[in-house]
Design a protein around this motif. Structure first.
Motif, PDB file in Angstrom:
ATOM      1  N   GLY A  50      -5.262  -6.992   8.010  1.00 56.37           N
ATOM      2  CA  GLY A  50      -6.241  -6.023   7.531  1.00 56.37           C
ATOM      3  C   GLY A  50      -5.593  -4.719   7.097  1.00 56.37           C
ATOM      4  N   ASP A  51      -4.345  -4.490   7.505  1.00 57.09           N
ATOM      5  CA  ASP A  51      -3.614  -3.287   7.103  1.00 57.09           C
ATOM      6  C   ASP A  51      -2.683  -3.538   5.924  1.00 57.09           C
ATOM      7  OD1 ASP A  51      -4.743  -1.764   9.113  1.00 57.09           O
ATOM      8  OD2 ASP A  51      -3.184  -2.286  10.563  1.00 57.09           O
ATOM      9  N   GLN A  52      -2.430  -4.803   5.636  1.00 55.47           N
ATOM     10  CA  GLN A  52      -1.438  -5.147   4.613  1.00 55.47           C
ATOM     11  C   GLN A  52      -2.087  -5.169   3.235  1.00 55.47           C
ATOM     12  OE1 GLN A  52       0.322  -8.953   5.295  1.00 55.47           O
ATOM     13  NE2 GLN A  52       1.975  -8.653   3.827  1.00 55.47           N
ATOM     14  N   PRO A  53      -1.646  -4.323   2.301  1.00 56.47           N
ATOM     15  CA  PRO A  53      -2.253  -4.315   0.953  1.00 56.47           C
ATOM     16  C   PRO A  53      -2.024  -5.647   0.256  1.00 56.47           C
ATOM     17  CG  PRO A  53      -0.249  -2.984   1.008  1.00 56.47           C
ATOM     18  CD  PRO A  53      -0.550  -3.349   2.415  1.00 56.47           C
ATOM     19  N   VAL A  54      -2.969  -6.027  -0.594  1.00 53.82           N
ATOM     20  CA  VAL A  54      -2.872  -7.318  -1.261  1.00 53.82           C
ATOM     21  C   VAL A  54      -1.685  -7.345  -2.217  1.00 53.82           C
ATOM     22  CG1 VAL A  54      -4.431  -6.721  -3.165  1.00 53.82           C
ATOM     23  CG2 VAL A  54      -4.212  -9.109  -2.399  1.00 53.82           C
ATOM     24  N   TYR A  55      -1.265  -6.204  -2.710  1.00 51.13           N
ATOM     25  CA  TYR A  55      -0.005  -6.074  -3.461  1.00 51.13           C
ATOM     26  C   TYR A  55       0.486  -4.644  -3.270  1.00 51.13           C
ATOM     27  CZ  TYR A  55      -3.014  -3.956  -7.070  1.00 51.13           C
ATOM     28  OH  TYR A  55      -3.922  -3.173  -7.730  1.00 51.13           O
ATOM     29  N   PRO A  56       1.781  -4.382  -3.413  1.00 57.33           N
ATOM     30  CA  PRO A  56       2.334  -3.044  -3.157  1.00 57.33           C
ATOM     31  C   PRO A  56       1.628  -1.968  -3.972  1.00 57.33           C
ATOM     32  CG  PRO A  56       4.107  -4.649  -3.430  1.00 57.33           C
ATOM     33  CD  PRO A  56       2.824  -5.367  -3.773  1.00 57.33           C
ATOM     34  N   GLY A  57       1.134  -0.962  -3.271  1.00 58.41           N
ATOM     35  CA  GLY A  57       0.473   0.157  -3.937  1.00 58.41           C
ATOM     36  C   GLY A  57      -1.034   0.032  -4.027  1.00 58.41           C
TER      37      GLY A  57
END
Length: 338
Positions: free
Chosen positions: A127-134
């Motif tokens: 839930g904290d990890q963005p689906v792609y950088p930025g």
């Protein structure tokens, strides 16, 4: 216990002895031979089978080599740094609160998966990890929840869903965290589900076909067959006439206490005071106070849950011509504030 057999050739004696040692280990710890999670690469501990079927699956499909800690089969959990993650947001709101609003899980995919708090904490990390950088709008978990909701809503097949995931991964920038298959998506989302059990029942509600009646084909009370009768009056062996869906409450209680805010609300009744002398909550009722007086040991612990049992019938198909009806039996938690 030696687990090197999991990487051995399936035709070797080491693999054969390893499979038998694993099954014996599972039976000794779970005290059952009929409801054990299958660790083959296709079932990945999502489905329950008997020892014989699991043995066949592990030989034909191979064992899931990622499953290094046999927590579903009685081995103690090896704590990791992820296991100690706090699943709360800084403002005190649960990170998984949006899940219950968004997701519409398919029972066939996740119904048999049990609840492990450590595995749940690892999923919440997504839930904290963005689906792609930025990316600031979506996380890996939120995207998976939305995509799976579309799958369930529109009856998308697993093959179609896998192709959709692959397309999404190609469309997004490099370094995206979109899984590339339904299998990987399942591994992430299954920890959000809570298990249930299907129990065959006598059509006249005499017994449940479990424990000593697990192998019976006729009701010992009324004599009616366990199996459904077809239009030609021939019994369809293996098709139950009636099924009870049982949702074990203990895993759900654990999930409630895992949220800081919900846990605080569950003990709210102990600190409150009636303002106007009127009954504004079950804690003001004579029944609540009678229970405290009759079982003081229970009443002195504010975390103990007080539950109400209710049931009602409804037609799930919204059709007056349908004779089918459901009768859910619901447990209501009285500890919570209004």
């Amino acid at each position: 216990m030696d687990k090197s057999w999991m990487h051995a050739d399936r035709r070797s004696k080491a693999y054969k002895f390893g499979v038998e040692a694993f099954l014996n280990f599972a039976v000794e710890n779970l005290l059952t031979t009929t409801h054990i999670r299958c660790p083959c690469v296709k079932c990945v501990n999502l489905k329950l089978f008997g020892v014989g079927i699991i043995r066949d699956h592990v030989y034909f499909n191979g064992v899931d080599q990622i499953y290094k800690n046999w927590t579903f089969h009685g081995e103690p959990w090896e704590a990791t740094t992820n296991a100690s993650r706090n699943v709360e947001e800084d403002d005190g709101h649960s990170r998984y609160s949006f899940v219950s609003e968004e997701i519409d899980m398919d029972d066939n995919d996740f119904g048999d998966f049990g609840f492990d708090p450590y595995e749940f904490a690892n999923v919440i990390g997504d839930g904290d990890q963005p689906v792609y950088p930025g990316c600031r709008k979506y996380t890996k978990l939120s995207v998976l929840v939305k995509l799976y909701n579309l799958k369930a809503k529109h009856g998308m097949s697993n093959v179609c869903f896998t192709e959709l995931l692959i397309l999404q991964g190609d469309l997004l920038p490099e370094g995206n965290t979109i899984p590339t298959s339904m299998y990987e998506a399942k591994k992430t989302l299954c920890a959000l589900g809570l298990s249930y059990e299907k129990m065959h029942a006598c059509p006249n509600d005499c017994i449940l076909y479990r424990k000593e009646y697990g192998d019976s084909t006729n009701c010992p009370t009324c004599g009616i067959s366990r199996w459904k009768e077809g239009k030609d009056s021939i019994l369809k062996e293996g098709v139950p006439a009636k099924v009870v869906w049982y949702f074990p409450p203990i895993p759900r209680f654990k999930r409630m206490f895992q949220s800081h805010e919900t846990a605080k609300s569950l003990t709210w009744h102990a600190a409150r005071k009636s303002i106007d002398g009127q009954m504004s909550h079950p804690a003001d009722s004579p029944s609540w106070k009678l229970l405290d007086d009759k079982w003081p040991e229970f009443g002195n612990e504010p975390r103990n849950l007080r539950l109400a049992l209710s049931s009602d019938g409804f037609n799930p198909h919204s059709s007056l011509s349908s004779r089918y009806s459901c009768w859910p039996v619901i447990l209501v938690t009285y500890n919570l504030p209004p």
